[in-house]
Enzyme design. Structure first.
Site, short mmCIF file in Angstrom:
data_model
loop_
_atom_site.label_atom_id
_atom_site.label_comp_id
_atom_site.label_asym_id
_atom_site.label_seq_id
_atom_site.Cartn_x
_atom_site.Cartn_y
_atom_site.Cartn_z
N SER A 292 0.85 -1.19 0.00
CA SER A 292 0.00 0.00 0.00
C SER A 292 0.88 1.24 0.00
O SER A 292 1.67 1.46 0.92
CB SER A 292 -0.92 0.01 1.22
OG SER A 292 -1.45 1.31 1.38
N ASP B 57 -4.54 3.36 -2.82
CA ASP B 57 -5.74 3.62 -2.03
C ASP B 57 -6.35 4.97 -2.41
O ASP B 57 -5.82 6.02 -2.04
CB ASP B 57 -5.39 3.62 -0.54
CG ASP B 57 -5.15 2.22 -0.02
OD1 ASP B 57 -6.06 1.37 -0.16
OD2 ASP B 57 -4.06 1.96 0.53
N MET C 184 -9.24 7.60 -1.95
CA MET C 184 -10.27 7.98 -0.97
C MET C 184 -10.83 9.35 -1.32
O MET C 184 -10.08 10.24 -1.72
CB MET C 184 -9.66 8.04 0.43
CG MET C 184 -8.96 6.76 0.86
SD MET C 184 -8.42 6.86 2.56
CE MET C 184 -7.45 5.34 2.69
N HIS D 228 -7.61 0.49 -5.24
CA HIS D 228 -8.66 0.21 -4.26
C HIS D 228 -9.50 1.48 -4.13
O HIS D 228 -9.06 2.46 -3.52
CB HIS D 228 -7.98 -0.17 -2.93
CG HIS D 228 -8.92 -0.42 -1.80
ND1 HIS D 228 -8.50 -0.54 -0.49
CD2 HIS D 228 -10.28 -0.59 -1.76
CE1 HIS D 228 -9.55 -0.76 0.29
NE2 HIS D 228 -10.64 -0.79 -0.45
N MET E 92 -12.10 3.66 -2.65
CA MET E 92 -12.94 3.93 -1.48
C MET E 92 -13.65 5.25 -1.75
O MET E 92 -13.36 6.28 -1.15
CB MET E 92 -12.06 3.98 -0.22
CG MET E 92 -11.57 2.62 0.21
SD MET E 92 -10.13 2.69 1.28
CE MET E 92 -8.83 2.86 0.07
N MET F 105 -11.57 -6.29 4.17
CA MET F 105 -10.94 -5.25 4.98
C MET F 105 -10.74 -5.78 6.40
O MET F 105 -11.70 -6.26 7.02
CB MET F 105 -11.82 -3.99 5.04
CG MET F 105 -11.94 -3.20 3.75
SD MET F 105 -10.39 -2.63 3.03
CE MET F 105 -9.65 -1.69 4.36
N GLY G 185 -10.00 3.93 5.52
CA GLY G 185 -9.85 5.38 5.68
C GLY G 185 -8.44 5.80 6.07
O GLY G 185 -8.00 6.88 5.67
N PHE G 186 -7.76 4.96 6.80
CA PHE G 186 -6.46 5.35 7.31
C PHE G 186 -5.49 4.17 7.35
O PHE G 186 -5.92 3.04 7.59
CB PHE G 186 -6.59 5.92 8.74
CG PHE G 186 -7.56 7.06 8.80
CD1 PHE G 186 -7.17 8.36 8.47
CD2 PHE G 186 -8.88 6.83 9.14
CE1 PHE G 186 -8.09 9.40 8.50
CE2 PHE G 186 -9.82 7.87 9.17
CZ PHE G 186 -9.41 9.16 8.85
N GLY G 187 -4.22 4.48 7.15
CA GLY G 187 -3.19 3.47 7.37
C GLY G 187 -2.88 3.39 8.86
O GLY G 187 -3.35 4.21 9.65
N GLY G 188 -2.13 2.37 9.23
CA GLY G 188 -1.62 2.28 10.60
C GLY G 188 -2.63 1.90 11.65
O GLY G 188 -2.42 2.14 12.84
N ASP H 152 -6.63 -6.53 3.87
CA ASP H 152 -6.14 -5.16 3.82
C ASP H 152 -6.37 -4.45 5.14
O ASP H 152 -7.51 -4.22 5.54
CB ASP H 152 -6.87 -4.42 2.68
CG ASP H 152 -6.33 -3.03 2.44
OD1 ASP H 152 -5.31 -2.67 3.03
OD2 ASP H 152 -6.96 -2.31 1.64
N GLY H 153 -5.25 -4.10 5.80
CA GLY H 153 -5.33 -3.29 7.01
C GLY H 153 -4.72 -3.96 8.22
O GLY H 153 -5.08 -5.09 8.56
N GLY H 154 -3.75 -3.28 8.82
CA GLY H 154 -3.14 -3.79 10.05
C GLY H 154 -2.32 -5.05 9.87
O GLY H 154 -2.12 -5.81 10.82
N GLY I 42 1.06 -1.63 4.35
CA GLY I 42 1.54 -0.27 4.11
C GLY I 42 2.49 0.18 5.20
O GLY I 42 3.72 0.12 5.04
C1 DX5 Z 1 -7.09 1.54 4.55
C2 DX5 Z 1 -6.43 1.16 3.24
C3 DX5 Z 1 -5.30 0.22 3.42
C4 DX5 Z 1 -4.21 0.77 4.28
C5 DX5 Z 1 -3.30 -0.30 4.76
O1 DX5 Z 1 -8.22 2.25 4.31
O2 DX5 Z 1 -7.34 0.56 2.37
O3 DX5 Z 1 -4.81 -0.22 2.17
O4 DX5 Z 1 -3.44 1.72 3.62
O5 DX5 Z 1 -2.38 0.31 5.59
P1 DX5 Z 1 -1.75 -0.41 6.83
O6 DX5 Z 1 -0.97 -1.57 6.29
O7 DX5 Z 1 -0.90 0.66 7.43
O8 DX5 Z 1 -2.88 -0.82 7.72
ZN ZN Z 2 -6.49 -0.51 0.59
#
Ligand code: DX5
Ligand code: ZN
Length: 215
Positions: A7, A34, A36, A65, A67, A136, A141-144, A174-176, A196
């Site tokens: 990501s 990503d 958004m 992706h 969103m 998901m 909405g957010f990384g991390g 996808d995510g975490g 990511g």
């Molecule tokens: C969240 C995104 C993910 C996100 C993953 O809305 O769709 O792709 O960037 O980031 P990490 O790996 O930091 O959770």
């Molecule tokens: Zn994503």
């Protein structure tokens, strides 16, 4: 062996092309982009013109992706920007079948994403038509953010349905995703791990990608 889709949300956006090259050269299988819109999710990132600017640096497939609300309006833009795979949310359309067909007709592979709280049943009818089922493992909405543990069971069920009904979709999470949650998801049946912040924060991105792939 699991595929890794990196990501780009956590990369240095001022040097996005070089960052893409860095992760491609060190073993990422795909670049996860990503998009958004500040409406479907509470954050805004980038759109098709920015993705198009990455084309000179492209050596691995782009998976985009979306969103965003009204994704059907923008499929051709993202396809023309170089997206090989276009992933749309079930929650963002009233006409999922039509949208999946629209993506396939554009020449891209079609993916459908589900938020953590959305049931697998809501996409059951299109599972035979899609290339990727993206589950998901955080609220988009957010990384991390932190991996939501109950999604592991959804991954398992998605793998069972695929086997029982002879479908071919790949399961993506996808995510975490980090070393530990990546293993959990892969053991449950996940084929593609999106990662990511874990990758970009690691000292050695190549080694970290190899670790995730070895699941
Ligand atoms: C969240 C995104 C993910 C996100 C993953 O809305 O769709 O792709 O960037 O980031 P990490 O790996 O930091 O959770
Ligand atoms: Zn994503």
């Amino acid at each position: 062996m699991t595929l890794v889709s990196c990501s780009m949300l956590s990369c240095d956006f001022s040097r996005m092309g070089e960052e893409l090259k860095r992760v491609s050269d060190t073993g990422a299988d795909m670049a996860h982009l990503d998009v958004m819109d500040g409406a479907f999710v509470p954050n805004i990132t980038f759109g098709a013109p920015v993705i198009k600017k990455l084309l000179p640096y492209k050596t691995i497939p782009f998976e985009t992706h979306l969103m965003i609300e009204n994704p059907e309006k923008y499929i051709s833009d993202f396809r023309n920007a170089g997206s090989d795979i276009i992933i749309v949310h079930q929650e963002a359309t009233n006409h999922l079948d039509r949208l999946v067909n629209q993506i396939k007709e554009s020449g891209a592979k079609a993916g459908v994403a589900l938020n953590p709280g959305t049931s697998l049943h809501s996409v059951e009818e299109v599972l035979g038509d899609i290339d990727i089922l993206l589950l998901m493992t955080v609220n988009p909405g957010f990384g991390g953010q932190k991996y939501i543990p109950y999604v592991t069971d959804k991954i398992r069920r998605a793998a069972e349905i695929r086997k029982e009904r002879g479908f071919n979709y790949l399961i993506e999470c996808d995510g975490g995703v980090d070393g530990e949650t990546g293993k959990t998801a892969a053991n449950a049946g996940c084929d593609i791990l999106v990662s990511g912040s874990y990758l970009f924060k690691s000292g050695n991105i190549g080694e970290t990608i190899r670790g995730l792939k070895s699941n």
